[in-house]
Design a protein around this motif. Structure first.
Motif, PDB file in Angstrom:
ATOM      1  N   LYS A  27      76.105  38.349   7.019  1.00  0.00           N
ATOM      2  CA  LYS A  27      77.185  37.363   6.956  1.00  0.00           C
ATOM      3  C   LYS A  27      78.344  37.761   7.864  1.00  0.00           C
ATOM      4  CE  LYS A  27      80.518  35.311   3.837  1.00  0.00           C
ATOM      5  NZ  LYS A  27      81.058  35.298   2.480  1.00  0.00           N
ATOM      6  N   SER A  28      78.699  39.050   7.853  1.00  0.00           N
ATOM      7  CA  SER A  28      79.797  39.498   8.703  1.00  0.00           C
ATOM      8  C   SER A  28      79.631  40.976   9.029  1.00  0.00           C
ATOM      9  CB  SER A  28      81.150  39.241   8.033  1.00  0.00           C
ATOM     10  OG  SER A  28      81.277  39.984   6.851  1.00  0.00           O
ATOM     11  N   VAL A  29      80.331  41.380  10.081  1.00  0.00           N
ATOM     12  CA  VAL A  29      80.353  42.770  10.504  1.00  0.00           C
ATOM     13  C   VAL A  29      81.810  43.221  10.421  1.00  0.00           C
ATOM     14  CG1 VAL A  29      79.909  44.363  12.404  1.00  0.00           C
ATOM     15  CG2 VAL A  29      78.355  42.447  12.000  1.00  0.00           C
ATOM     16  N   LEU A  30      82.087  44.148   9.520  1.00  0.00           N
ATOM     17  CA  LEU A  30      83.462  44.587   9.295  1.00  0.00           C
ATOM     18  C   LEU A  30      83.919  45.629  10.303  1.00  0.00           C
ATOM     19  CD1 LEU A  30      83.400  44.834   5.403  1.00  0.00           C
ATOM     20  CD2 LEU A  30      84.019  42.886   6.845  1.00  0.00           C
ATOM     21  N   SER A  31      82.986  46.466  10.744  1.00  0.00           N
ATOM     22  CA  SER A  31      83.286  47.492  11.744  1.00  0.00           C
ATOM     23  C   SER A  31      81.976  47.859  12.422  1.00  0.00           C
ATOM     24  CB  SER A  31      83.922  48.720  11.081  1.00  0.00           C
ATOM     25  OG  SER A  31      82.990  49.375  10.246  1.00  0.00           O
ATOM     26  N   ARG A  81      78.012  43.025  15.940  1.00  0.00           N
ATOM     27  CA  ARG A  81      78.147  41.619  15.546  1.00  0.00           C
ATOM     28  C   ARG A  81      77.225  40.732  16.387  1.00  0.00           C
ATOM     29  NH1 ARG A  81      81.441  37.845  17.131  1.00  0.00           N
ATOM     30  NH2 ARG A  81      81.943  36.250  15.635  1.00  0.00           N
ATOM     31  N   GLY A  82      77.209  40.941  17.687  1.00  0.00           N
ATOM     32  CA  GLY A  82      76.355  40.157  18.575  1.00  0.00           C
ATOM     33  C   GLY A  82      74.872  40.354  18.301  1.00  0.00           C
ATOM     34  N   GLN A  83      74.505  41.529  17.817  1.00  0.00           N
ATOM     35  CA  GLN A  83      73.103  41.826  17.534  1.00  0.00           C
ATOM     36  C   GLN A  83      72.624  41.252  16.208  1.00  0.00           C
ATOM     37  OE1 GLN A  83      70.955  43.601  19.699  1.00  0.00           O
ATOM     38  NE2 GLN A  83      72.689  43.205  21.044  1.00  0.00           N
ATOM     39  N   LEU A  84      73.510  41.218  15.184  1.00  0.00           N
ATOM     40  CA  LEU A  84      73.037  40.954  13.824  1.00  0.00           C
ATOM     41  C   LEU A  84      73.616  39.743  13.106  1.00  0.00           C
ATOM     42  CD1 LEU A  84      72.888  44.588  12.418  1.00  0.00           C
ATOM     43  CD2 LEU A  84      71.007  43.180  13.260  1.00  0.00           C
ATOM     44  N   ILE A  85      74.735  39.217  13.503  1.00  0.00           N
ATOM     45  CA  ILE A  85      75.374  38.148  12.726  1.00  0.00           C
ATOM     46  C   ILE A  85      74.427  36.943  12.606  1.00  0.00           C
ATOM     47  CG2 ILE A  85      76.566  36.887  14.561  1.00  0.00           C
ATOM     48  CD1 ILE A  85      78.299  37.955  11.381  1.00  0.00           C
ATOM     49  N   SER A  90      66.050  43.402   6.780  1.00  0.00           N
ATOM     50  CA  SER A  90      65.553  44.139   5.627  1.00  0.00           C
ATOM     51  C   SER A  90      66.484  45.333   5.483  1.00  0.00           C
ATOM     52  CB  SER A  90      64.127  44.622   5.848  1.00  0.00           C
ATOM     53  OG  SER A  90      63.263  43.532   6.036  1.00  0.00           O
ATOM     54  N   PHE A  91      66.859  45.671   4.257  1.00  0.00           N
ATOM     55  CA  PHE A  91      67.782  46.787   4.075  1.00  0.00           C
ATOM     56  C   PHE A  91      67.520  47.495   2.764  1.00  0.00           C
ATOM     57  CE2 PHE A  91      69.805  43.349   1.865  1.00  0.00           C
ATOM     58  CZ  PHE A  91      70.520  43.926   0.828  1.00  0.00           C
ATOM     59  N   THR A 105      70.062  51.783   5.056  1.00  0.00           N
ATOM     60  CA  THR A 105      69.296  51.544   6.270  1.00  0.00           C
ATOM     61  C   THR A 105      69.140  50.044   6.434  1.00  0.00           C
ATOM     62  OG1 THR A 105      68.091  53.597   5.882  1.00  0.00           O
ATOM     63  CG2 THR A 105      67.075  51.998   7.375  1.00  0.00           C
ATOM     64  N   VAL A 106      69.356  49.555   7.637  1.00  0.00           N
ATOM     65  CA  VAL A 106      69.213  48.121   7.931  1.00  0.00           C
ATOM     66  C   VAL A 106      68.235  47.978   9.087  1.00  0.00           C
ATOM     67  CG1 VAL A 106      70.399  46.017   8.653  1.00  0.00           C
ATOM     68  CG2 VAL A 106      71.557  47.638   7.144  1.00  0.00           C
ATOM     69  N   LEU A 107      67.234  47.147   8.884  1.00  0.00           N
ATOM     70  CA  LEU A 107      66.226  46.892   9.912  1.00  0.00           C
ATOM     71  C   LEU A 107      66.297  45.424  10.320  1.00  0.00           C
ATOM     72  CD1 LEU A 107      63.230  48.722   8.201  1.00  0.00           C
ATOM     73  CD2 LEU A 107      64.737  49.624   9.971  1.00  0.00           C
ATOM     74  N   ALA A 108      66.532  45.183  11.597  1.00  0.00           N
ATOM     75  CA  ALA A 108      66.605  43.810  12.100  1.00  0.00           C
ATOM     76  C   ALA A 108      65.186  43.277  12.245  1.00  0.00           C
ATOM     77  CB  ALA A 108      67.332  43.770  13.432  1.00  0.00           C
ATOM     78  N   ASP A 109      64.966  42.052  11.796  1.00  0.00           N
ATOM     79  CA  ASP A 109      63.665  41.410  11.954  1.00  0.00           C
ATOM     80  C   ASP A 109      63.502  41.003  13.410  1.00  0.00           C
ATOM     81  OD1 ASP A 109      63.271  41.733   9.281  1.00  0.00           O
ATOM     82  OD2 ASP A 109      63.710  39.665   8.755  1.00  0.00           O
ATOM     83  N   GLN A 110      62.376  41.312  13.988  1.00  0.00           N
ATOM     84  CA  GLN A 110      62.134  40.986  15.402  1.00  0.00           C
ATOM     85  C   GLN A 110      61.867  39.487  15.553  1.00  0.00           C
ATOM     86  OE1 GLN A 110      62.384  43.150  17.929  1.00  0.00           O
ATOM     87  NE2 GLN A 110      63.040  44.649  16.418  1.00  0.00           N
ATOM     88  N   GLY A 111      62.453  38.893  16.578  1.00  0.00           N
ATOM     89  CA  GLY A 111      62.175  37.511  16.906  1.00  0.00           C
ATOM     90  C   GLY A 111      62.873  36.484  16.025  1.00  0.00           C
TER      91      GLY A 111
END
Length: 112
Positions: A27-31, A81-85, A90-91, A105-111
């Motif tokens: 939802k947001s990136v605080l830092s 923010r540009g990568q994940l917002i 999965s975390f 740990t946070v894993l970004a879903d590919q695609g």
């Protein structure tokens, strides 16, 4: 006589189950190291939110009224923010400190 023997981990380490992987949307990136992740299920009202600080990482600190930003603090926040917002991730929450801050740990879903 010296007889080598295997060293086993402490019982507490054996009894600790691996962290459960959860799913959500950023939802947001605080830092540069802290995210707000909301759940996927909104069928019963607003989905729950969880603030997760990336484990084993220390990003430059953003300033406040009395302190200046650390160098590259805004750049690290904006990059993350540009990568994940708005993306599904999965975390897991790996540990918490005494102030109840949760590290994980946070894993970004590919695609996505």
């Amino acid at each position: 006589d010296f007889e080598p023997r295997a060293i086993s981990p402490p019982r507490s380490a054996l009894a600790t189950p691996p962290p459960t992987m959860l799913r959500g949307v950023v939802k947001s990136v605080l830092s540069g190291d802290t995210l707000v992740i909301m759940g996927l299920d909104s069928s019963r009202g607003p989905p729950p939110e969880k603030q997760v600080t990336l484990a084993y990482l220390s990003a430059p600190r953003l300033g406040n009224r009395t302190t200046a930003d650390a160098p590259f603090a805004w750049a690290s926040r904006e990059w993350l923010r540009g990568q994940l917002i708005g993306k599904e991730v999965s975390f897991s929450v790996d540990y918490a400190n005494q102030a109840a801050r949760q590290f994980g740990t946070v894993l970004a879903d590919q695609g996505r």
